[in-house]
Design an enzyme around this catalytic site. Structure first.
Site, mmCIF file in Angstrom:
data_model
loop_
_atom_site.group_PDB
_atom_site.id
_atom_site.type_symbol
_atom_site.label_atom_id
_atom_site.label_comp_id
_atom_site.label_asym_id
_atom_site.label_seq_id
_atom_site.Cartn_x
_atom_site.Cartn_y
_atom_site.Cartn_z
ATOM 1 N N LYS A 75 33.999 -17.381 19.925
ATOM 2 C CA LYS A 75 34.655 -18.680 19.714
ATOM 3 C C LYS A 75 35.694 -18.943 20.802
ATOM 4 O O LYS A 75 35.752 -20.032 21.359
ATOM 5 C CB LYS A 75 35.329 -18.661 18.335
ATOM 6 N N ASN A 76 36.501 -17.939 21.116
ATOM 7 C CA ASN A 76 37.610 -18.189 22.049
ATOM 8 C C ASN A 76 37.145 -18.326 23.495
ATOM 9 O O ASN A 76 37.890 -18.813 24.336
ATOM 10 C CB ASN A 76 38.688 -17.107 21.921
ATOM 11 N N CYS B 101 52.263 -22.471 13.375
ATOM 12 C CA CYS B 101 51.177 -22.155 12.444
ATOM 13 C C CYS B 101 51.526 -20.869 11.723
ATOM 14 O O CYS B 101 52.625 -20.340 11.882
ATOM 15 C CB CYS B 101 49.837 -22.076 13.160
ATOM 16 N N ARG C 109 54.575 -20.694 18.185
ATOM 17 C CA ARG C 109 53.543 -21.037 19.163
ATOM 18 C C ARG C 109 53.847 -22.270 20.025
ATOM 19 O O ARG C 109 53.119 -23.270 19.978
ATOM 20 C CB ARG C 109 52.180 -21.164 18.472
ATOM 21 N N ASP D 222 44.764 -9.875 18.137
ATOM 22 C CA ASP D 222 43.686 -10.331 17.258
ATOM 23 C C ASP D 222 42.991 -9.184 16.520
ATOM 24 O O ASP D 222 42.100 -9.428 15.702
ATOM 25 C CB ASP D 222 42.635 -11.118 18.066
ATOM 26 N N ARG E 166 36.616 -20.331 10.288
ATOM 27 C CA ARG E 166 36.976 -20.894 11.596
ATOM 28 C C ARG E 166 36.430 -20.030 12.727
ATOM 29 O O ARG E 166 36.184 -20.539 13.828
ATOM 30 C CB ARG E 166 38.506 -20.987 11.729
HETATM 31 N N1 EPU Z 1 53.716 -18.794 24.268
HETATM 32 C C1 EPU Z 1 54.851 -19.422 24.688
HETATM 33 N N2 EPU Z 1 54.748 -20.566 25.410
HETATM 34 C C2 EPU Z 1 53.539 -21.117 25.714
HETATM 35 C C3 EPU Z 1 52.378 -20.472 25.275
HETATM 36 C C4 EPU Z 1 52.485 -19.311 24.562
HETATM 37 O O1 EPU Z 1 55.967 -18.951 24.413
HETATM 38 O O2 EPU Z 1 53.513 -22.177 26.376
HETATM 39 C C5 EPU Z 1 53.813 -17.542 23.485
HETATM 40 C C6 EPU Z 1 53.257 -17.729 22.063
HETATM 41 O O3 EPU Z 1 54.228 -18.292 21.209
HETATM 42 C C7 EPU Z 1 52.884 -16.319 21.686
HETATM 43 C C8 EPU Z 1 52.422 -15.731 23.008
HETATM 44 O O4 EPU Z 1 52.939 -16.581 24.029
HETATM 45 O O5 EPU Z 1 54.004 -15.635 21.215
HETATM 46 C C9 EPU Z 1 50.911 -15.640 23.174
HETATM 47 O O6 EPU Z 1 50.322 -16.892 22.937
HETATM 48 P P1 EPU Z 1 49.053 -17.413 23.729
HETATM 49 O O7 EPU Z 1 49.392 -18.733 24.323
HETATM 50 O O8 EPU Z 1 48.517 -16.369 24.605
HETATM 51 O O9 EPU Z 1 48.046 -17.681 22.549
HETATM 52 P P2 EPU Z 1 47.011 -18.858 22.488
HETATM 53 O O10 EPU Z 1 46.498 -19.145 23.837
HETATM 54 O O11 EPU Z 1 47.566 -19.998 21.707
HETATM 55 C C10 EPU Z 1 44.889 -17.382 22.203
HETATM 56 C C11 EPU Z 1 43.823 -17.204 21.172
HETATM 57 C C12 EPU Z 1 44.426 -16.523 19.954
HETATM 58 C C13 EPU Z 1 44.981 -15.178 20.371
HETATM 59 C C14 EPU Z 1 46.007 -15.379 21.486
HETATM 60 C C15 EPU Z 1 46.568 -14.090 22.037
HETATM 61 C C16 EPU Z 1 42.317 -19.045 21.567
HETATM 62 C C17 EPU Z 1 41.771 -20.339 21.119
HETATM 63 N N3 EPU Z 1 43.282 -18.512 20.821
HETATM 64 O O12 EPU Z 1 45.874 -18.212 21.616
HETATM 65 O O13 EPU Z 1 43.372 -16.328 19.035
HETATM 66 O O14 EPU Z 1 45.602 -14.548 19.276
HETATM 67 O O15 EPU Z 1 45.417 -16.119 22.567
HETATM 68 O O16 EPU Z 1 45.555 -13.300 22.544
HETATM 69 O O17 EPU Z 1 41.865 -18.488 22.555
HETATM 70 C C18 EPU Z 1 42.399 -16.174 16.911
HETATM 71 O O18 EPU Z 1 41.300 -16.283 17.462
HETATM 72 O O19 EPU Z 1 42.558 -15.838 15.722
HETATM 73 C C19 EPU Z 1 43.593 -16.455 17.686
HETATM 74 C C20 EPU Z 1 44.766 -16.753 17.124
#
Ligand code: EPU
Length: 439
Positions: free
Chosen positions: A22-23, A113, A118, A326, A418
């Site tokens: 999915k990701n 969330c 986030r 994850d 999801r």
């Molecule tokens: N963060 C910031 N600022 C930003 C972006 C992120 O402070 O602008 C912080 C977040 O708050 C968090 C950390 O950085 O503490 C990591 O967040 P990241 O942005 O890497 O997560 P994401 O891109 O929103 C993706 C996956 C998640 C997975 C995370 C970490 C997708 C669609 N989602 O989320 O997957 O946990 O990377 O590997 O790719 C899941 O599939 O269940 C899921 C939550």
């Protein structure tokens, strides 16, 4: 609303064909916003988030002639509404493509969330460095730029979707961008490979430093979505927690090193073998050169895991190549019946422990102190009604239910839907007693 019932105590055994990721699929789908040519994606997973992304892309102007065959001749709308973004945070992935192709985007702020606050400040900071004007008003991001420009930007944290957004935006920007501290998760690298197949000029993919020379347009894409490393490890954990044995394929060895090491530390026997996936993919898709390229770039193996009793071990989550956040909830379920005491330190998300109270309702002994959970292994868990709170937390409750004595009811299973494809059927195929019913 549905729930899952599980009658625990069955040792799982058998072979699993790993569903696709999915990701990886979500950003690959967004690539169709970056070109007017067809973007054809093979093996899109059948999970709820993919349906949400489909709906969003169609809102924005994409057409889907057949499943996975997207084409966005023109962007019809530049607005991603709150209605869809609140269902799926990954909707933020349309920001970079819309801004790069159309010069404008209006995307609802995702908000917090169940696993943390986030923020998306790093996505926005990077786009501002590329010359975008960004304002936040009424819960929406309003972004504009006549044409994005190359930039030098070091990410304060290697955010996964942030890195992908910036990589997509820079691919169509004017001039050269240098990024430091980019996320190195396999899903980010996958998108870089796909962008390159569309004509993007990216160097350094798979590392933290990327150099991207913007091009004025991208061509179409034929791509196969790779197997899901997180679903895969969840099934390995299902075998581990039930003292069973499982064989999974296809398996991309480079994507799960830290996880495999932890299974070994828990005293599971893990074996990796070359398998025939490569030639199978080649035969099936020899007419699609990019599909073949994608498959060739990976070395697919199969992995088997067997376990008797589990041993305690300590875990600290970290960005790739560290232990993935994850996988944290699933490993906590396993460690709750391991011999000895373990600690899990969650360093990526500040609130990713909602499964703890539910696991405790099943008899687990877990103490939470800020970002550290101490788990004292117990002899066994007992079935209970438990509430799913997010995708991976739901998976951990299913795992606990598979090992528990008696019946477990996992409520709010829509979280699981999801991101897990046919989870009951897959587990039933391995000998589990699990079924879905109205809640
Ligand atoms: N963060 C910031 N600022 C930003 C972006 C992120 O402070 O602008 C912080 C977040 O708050 C968090 C950390 O950085 O503490 C990591 O967040 P990241 O942005 O890497 O997560 P994401 O891109 O929103 C993706 C996956 C998640 C997975 C995370 C970490 C997708 C669609 N989602 O989320 O997957 O946990 O990377 O590997 O790719 C899941 O599939 O269940 C899921 C939550």
């Amino acid at each position: 609303m549905d729930c899952l019932w599980i009658e625990g105590g069955k040792r799982l055994s058998g072979t699993l064909e790993v569903p696709s990721s999915k990701n990886a699929a979500l950003p690959l789908m967004c690539l169709s916003l970056m070109t007017s040519a067809p973007v054809s994606l093979e093996a899109l997973p059948a999970v709820a988030d993919i349906e949400s992304m489909r709906a969003l892309l169609k809102d924005l102007g994409a057409e889907e002639a057949a499943p996975g065959q997207f084409q966005t001749k023109n962007i019809r709308s530049i607005r991603a509404d709150y209605e869809i973004v609140r269902k799926m945070r990954a909707s933020i992935l349309v920001l970079g493509p819309l801004l790069a192709r159309e010069g404008r985007a209006e995307v609802s702020l995702p908000g917090g969330c169940n696993i943390g606050d986030r923020p998306i400040d790093i996505h926005l900071e990077g786009l501002r460095e590329m010359g975008a004007k960004i304002e936040i008003e009424g819960g929406y991001i309003f972004a504009s730029a006549s044409r994005l420009k190359g930039c030098h930007f070091s990410l304060p944290f290697p955010t996964v979707t942030g890195s992908i957004n910036l990589m997509m935006a820079a691919s169509l920007a004017e001039g050269v961008s240098h990024f430091e501290n980019m996320a190195q998760e396999p899903e980010v690298t996958e998108v870089a490979h796909a962008l390159k197949a569309m004509g993007a000029k990216i160097e350094g993919e798979g590392t933290a430093q990327l150099r991207i020379e913007g091009v004025s347009q991208l061509s179409g894409l034929n791509w196969r979505v790779p197997p899901d490393r997180i679903q895969l490890l969840t099934y390995l954990a299902a075998a581990a927690i039930t003292g069973g044995e499982i064989r999974c394929r296809p398996y991309d060895q480079s994507s799960l090193g830290a996880v495999i090491q932890k299974f070994k530390d828990m005293s599971c026997q893990v074996e990796e073998r070359r398998e025939e996936m490569l030639s199978r993919v080649g035969n099936l898709h020899s007419t699609h050169s990019q599909l073949w390229q994608g498959a060739k770039a990976r070395e697919y193996l199969e992995v088997s895991l067997s376990a008797d009793s589990l041993k305690a071990t300590d875990i600290e989550t970290a960005p790739f190549p560290g232990f993935p956040t994850d996988a944290q909830a699933q490993f906590m379920a396993c460690l709750s019946i391991a011999d000895g005491s373990s600690q899990i330190h969650e360093t990526v998300f500040e609130n990713r422990f909602q499964h703890v109270s539910e696991l405790k309702r099943m008899g687990a002994q877990i103490k939470l102190n800020a970002a550290v959970a101490t788990i004292k292994g117990v002899k066994g868990l007992s079935g209970a009604s438990v509430m799913a709170s997010d995708l991976r937390a739901s998976a951990s409750l299913v795992l606990a239910g598979l090992a528990a004595k008696g019946k477990t009811q996992v409520l709010r299973v829509y979280h699981l839907d999801r991101g897990y494809e046919n989870i009951e059927e897959n587990l039933q195929g391995l000998g589990a007693r699990i079924w879905r019913a109205p809640q």
